[in-house]
Design an enzyme around this catalytic site. Structure first.
Site, short mmCIF file in Angstrom:
data_model
loop_
_atom_site.label_atom_id
_atom_site.label_comp_id
_atom_site.label_asym_id
_atom_site.label_seq_id
_atom_site.Cartn_x
_atom_site.Cartn_y
_atom_site.Cartn_z
N HIS A 150 0.82 -1.21 0.00
CA HIS A 150 0.00 0.00 0.00
C HIS A 150 0.85 1.27 0.00
O HIS A 150 0.34 2.36 -0.28
CB HIS A 150 -1.00 0.00 1.17
N ASP A 171 -0.19 -7.58 1.32
CA ASP A 171 0.32 -6.21 1.46
C ASP A 171 1.84 -6.22 1.62
O ASP A 171 2.38 -5.90 2.68
CB ASP A 171 -0.34 -5.52 2.64
N SER A 226 3.99 2.37 8.39
CA SER A 226 3.68 1.39 7.35
C SER A 226 4.91 1.01 6.54
O SER A 226 5.74 1.85 6.21
CB SER A 226 2.62 1.96 6.40
#
Length: 262
Positions: A74, A120, A215
């Site tokens: 992402h 992901d 992230s």
């Protein structure tokens, strides 16, 4: 400025490797300052929105080898490689001790699903290679071959927020959290499947977690990359562990992708 220094800077710029000064945007929840000497594998992903805009840190990443960075899909999905830089060897966004390499290729998992957050994981290919042998603050990390056992302590590193929508820090942060049983994790996140490609970690009472800005960063167990920061419900909330890409599950995918450019 001394002419010799100017020449050195010019050469480094042409090579795509140069000192960097970065901006602050946040840190791990419940963590503490750490040094790049203890987290040599951690990098910053910096992105610009257009060719005329400046670069800003958006995600973390982890060095797998001199040309390969592991991160979350992402973080790079539907983005252009030319708009990214990788900052390595510096634990401070405002420091001048790191180096930067340009990105030549982005490889998000072909089955990444932004709705379910499954698969992901992504690889970022840099060019030129990171000068790992020239800096004591940069080092590749080994990939975990097996999913870590429930209860084992894992280490998260990153520059994400200190709390939901909270304060920021220039210094790299680190915190330890235990691996959580997948069934218990699924009970917490009943509305979204916890797949084999996911790994959960956190405290039932909350207080320690990754957060916005972390992230793509690493979750490390026994000095091996076990997870990649992916998603969660808020940050450090009780009974909501953080969810990570399960690196061991993707080891064959990683190996296959690396054969195409290494």
């Amino acid at each position: 400025m001394n002419k010799v220094i100017l020449r050195i800077l010019a050469v480094l710029f042409l090579l795509g490797i140069y000192a960097v000064s970065a901006q602050s945007d946040g840190r791990i929840v419940g963590g503490a300052d750490t040094s790049s000497y203890y987290t040599k594998y951690v990098v910053q992903l910096r992105r610009r929105s257009s060719s005329s805009s400046s670069y800003a840190q958006t995600c973390g990443g982890c060095i797998l080898d001199a040309v390969t960075i592991a991160t979350a899909a992402h973080c790079v999905y539907n983005r252009e490689a030319e708009n990214f830089l990788v900052v390595a060897g510096d634990d401070s966004r405002g420091g001048m001790n790191g180096v930067v390499v340009r990105v030549s290729k982005l490889i998000p998992h072909e089955l990444y699903n932004s709705s379910t957050m499954d698969n992901d994981i992504a690889l970022v290919v840099v060019d030129p290679p990171l000068p790992l042998d020239s800096f004591s603050t940069m080092e590749a990390i080994e990939i975990a071959s097996e999913q870590p056992a429930v209860g084992v302590q894992a280490t998260i590193s990153g520059w994400g927020y200190t709390k939901e929508n909270g304060l920021s820090s220039d210094q790299l942060q680190q915190v330890k959290v235990p691996i959580v049983d997948s069934e218990k994790c699924q009970e917490a996140y009943y509305w979204r499947p916890i797949s084999e490609g996911m790994l959960c970690a956190g405290l039932s009472e909350g207080g320690k977690d990754a957060c916005q800005g972390d992230s793509g960063g690493p979750l490390v167990v026994a000095n091996k990359l076990a997870g990649i920061v992916s998603w969660g419900e808020g940050c450090a909330r009780p009974n909501y562990p953080g969810v990570y890409a399960n690196v061991a599950y993707y080891k064959d995918w990683i190996a296959k992708q690396r054969t195409s450019y290494v």
